[in-house]
Enzyme design. Structure first.
Site, PDB file in Angstrom:
ATOM      1  N   LYS A 157       0.834  -1.207   0.000  1.00 50.37           N
ATOM      2  CA  LYS A 157       0.000   0.000   0.000  1.00 50.37           C
ATOM      3  C   LYS A 157       0.866   1.252   0.000  1.00 50.37           C
ATOM      4  CE  LYS A 157      -4.084  -1.555   2.568  1.00 50.37           C
ATOM      5  NZ  LYS A 157      -4.850  -1.276   3.805  1.00 50.37           N
ATOM      6  N   GLY A 163      -8.591   5.029   0.080  1.00 51.19           N
ATOM      7  CA  GLY A 163      -9.791   4.799  -0.711  1.00 51.19           C
ATOM      8  C   GLY A 163      -9.537   3.818  -1.838  1.00 51.19           C
ATOM      9  N   ARG A 291     -13.289  13.740  11.060  1.00 53.54           N
ATOM     10  CA  ARG A 291     -14.325  14.633  10.525  1.00 53.54           C
ATOM     11  C   ARG A 291     -15.681  13.973  10.720  1.00 53.54           C
ATOM     12  NH1 ARG A 291     -15.166  11.002   6.269  1.00 53.54           N
ATOM     13  NH2 ARG A 291     -13.223  10.293   5.386  1.00 53.54           N
TER      14      ARG A 291
END
Lengths: 453, 174
Positions: A157, A163, A291
């Site tokens: 990764k 995403g 968030r």
């Protein structure tokens, strides 16, 4: 500091969502809108509208200077960044602080701590969470040694990815060298950051996340959500609580999320994403989102809380008014994301004019949307049109109500994914609950076969 | 003013106990129609009518400078390549990378000549014709609707010279 005037530096349904809480709390809402959004539903609902910049997000919703200038020009007490765009941007948080405007979100150092994948992983380990076996690999020798320890198959990764971007599967030792080289050069080109790390590949994983809220010294966990129904790492359906998990798993997940929030002295609303391994029946830390999330309404439905109001409260510097024992979950909630896409044609985007919007209404039904008849959905931004959120006494009841509600919903003029949700809600595997993140591709394939025959 | 979802719910509760099946509310800046659908529930159709008055941020960046329009050069017989979907046109796979094609390059039907980004989804644009790129009519980063001409291709002798659209590739998410 008391927030009396709030600048909303976002668009779409989350802008409408924040405006609703402002209205309820008597806060003046000022929408900062790009040229493409000056006449949209959020602009019509806000108390005031200030122009942020041209339609491209890079010149408006992603422009830190423009957001701070807008906040200053209307003398806003605070900036709500919504989700996406600049919502987790430490530079915006710092720029707001410098301009003496409250940033409705965590402190810049928290944003930085969880914004980088490797740093988030280190903090999670320090807080005592399990992470997927793996680690950073700077060269082939290091990668080989690490790969021996974690075993194959594994994932390479990109640190700067996310995403689903910048991720590669390595099936065996023979593939490692080539894939590592490719991953490093692609990461450098795509994210400007060549760093990569290795992780054991979890073949059957569920995406389960815990909602947390902190005031900087104390935090509470507000239950979990399951977001495993995904296409190309985009969530399509979310529910709360995560179905078919043992009670001790729910408890352990909440405890892990709280440990991380406490370790970070987290102030704000946040989500700790976990990967639940269906075979080993254990879970690992994935990342933390600093968030409000798209899927927050399912948590609001089962907790009865207004998460935006809670978020504004801790942003004002007030202590949490909730104790963990006050958080009581009731029933089950499901959210269907209705996008402007034609799911029968590879989810082809469908921007354009919406002719008419008829929405289901009543007890246990909520639709968060930014469109009405005559709205124009611009091609510049994401395709989310509306979220249908349904609350039932249990999962079966919630799904039954969602089916009925979906039957009453119509958004005309653009293609929408509502028909996909009707098919999903009729699918026996989904209805049984607890599907993994590979489910949706199987479902879509199966549905296509049925259409052909 | 407008009605909050809670207000709408209160209206429905009142209607539920009445025998009414439909209510239409018309105020100066919004309309609301609620309808009963047998036993399956209620629907609401709301229309907010106000026109927002937009303030300019005192130090907001000026609007994007008017881009120089392309000279409509004379390319008789050239084939216009249009985007399969409305969106932002990009000439290169990523910022800083060399363009997919440039003026003077030979292309065939399947050559990718650009991508359009529509709602965060990337769709490749195919030339749709065999020939030579003679002119770009849309800039990198410019919004193009499906009628817009992205570029012109001078068809190779023997290939069809029909005005085509740039193929409908499988959109690749990014």
């Amino acid at each position: 500091m008391r927030i009396r005037r709030l600048l909303i530096a976002n668009r779409g349904e989350i802008a409408v969502r924040v405006i609703r809480t402002c209205r309820r709390l008597g806060i003046e809402s000022v929408l900062a809108a790009s040229d493409a959004d000056l006449d949209g539903l959020p602009a019509r609902l806000a108390d005031r509208v200030v122009r942020l910049g041209p339609a491209p997000a890079s010149e408006s919703y992603l422009d830190i200077d423009a957001v701070v200038a807008a906040a200053r020009s209307v003398s806003a007490d605070a900036v709500h960044p919504g989700y996406g765009f600049l919502s987790e941007n430490a530079a915006l948080a710092r720029a707001c602080a410098a301009a003496d405007v409250v940033f409705v979100g965590p402190a810049p150092d928290s944003l930085e701590a969880v914004g980088d994948k490797l740093s988030a992983r280190r903090h999670a380990v320090a807080a005592g969470l399990d992470v997927i076996p793996g680690g950073q690999a700077t060269d082939l020798a290091e990668a080989r040694a690490l790969a021996e320890a974690i075993g194959y198959p594994l994932l390479v990764k990109a640190v700067g990815g996310g995403g689903g971007r910048g991720m590669k599967l390595v099936r065996s030792a023979g593939e490692l060298s080539r894939t590592l080289d490719l991953a490093i050069s692609e990461a450098a080109a795509a994210f400007g950051d060549p760093r990569v790390y290795l992780e054991r590949f979890v073949a059957s994983g569920r995406h389960v996340e815990v909602q947390v809220l902190g005031d900087g010294s104390r935090a509470v966990a507000l239950g979990d959500r399951d977001c495993s129904v995904q296409r190309r790492y985009q969530k399509l359906v979310e529910e709360a609580p995560a179905p078919l998990l043992a009670e001790q798993t729910h408890t352990a997940m909440a405890r892990a999320a709280l440990a991380l929030a406490t370790h970070l002295r987290y102030r704000g609303l946040g989500t700790v994403e976990l990967l639940y391994d269906r075979q080993l029946r254990t879970f690992y830390f994935l990342e933390m989102n600093a968030r409000i999330q798209v899927e927050h309404p399912v948590t609001e439905m089962v907790t009865g809380l207004d998460l935006v109001a809670e978020q504004l409260r801790v942003a004002e510097g007030l202590p949490l008014q909730l104790r963990q024992e006050d958080v009581v979950l009731s029933g089950h909630a499901v959210e269907c994301r209705i996008n402007a896409e034609d799911w029968t044609r590879g989810f082809r985007p469908s921007p354009g004019r919406v002719d008419r919007v008829v929405l289901p209404a009543g007890d246990g039904i909520r639709v968060d949307t930014h469109v009405q008849g005559g709205s124009v959905v611009p091609p510049h931004y994401d395709s989310l049109l509306a979220k249908l959120i349904v609350h039932g006494t249990d999962r079966a009841d919630a799904l039954a109500r969602a089916r009925a509600a979906l039957g009453l919903l119509s958004i005309d003029g653009v293609d929408t994914t509502a028909p996909m949700h009707e098919a999903l809600l009729a699918d026996p595997e989904f209805t049984a609950g607890g599907v993994d993140s590979t489910f949706f591709d199987r479902f879509a394939g199966k549905t296509r076969l049925l259409e052909v025959s | 003013m407008t009605l909050s979802p809670d207000d709408v719910r209160d209206v429905l509760r009142a209607l539920d106990s009445s025998g009414l099946d439909e209510l239409h509310l018309e105020l100066s800046d919004f309309t609301l129609t609620v309808r009963r659908h047998g036993t399956s529930g209620w629907t609401a159709e709301q229309q907010v009518l106000r026109t927002p008055s937009v303030e300019q941020a005192t130090t907001a960046p000026a609007g994007a400078a008017e881009r120089p329009r392309h000279r409509a050069a004379d390319h008789d017989g050239a084939v216009a390549v249009r985007p399969p979907l409305p969106g932002t046109f990009y000439r290169a796979p990523q910022p800083g990378a060399p363009p997919f094609v440039d003026v003077g390059d030979d292309v065939d039907e399947d050559t990718v000549v650009g991508i359009v980004e529509t709602m965060k989804m990337m769709t490749p644009v195919h030339a749709g014709v065999r020939g030579t790129v003679v002119e770009f009519r849309t800039d990198n980063g410019e919004l193009a609707d499906t009628e817009a001409v992205l570029l012109l291709v001078e068809p190779a002798p023997g290939s069809s010279g029909e005005d085509g659209t740039g193929g409908d590739g499988d959109g690749a998410g990014r």
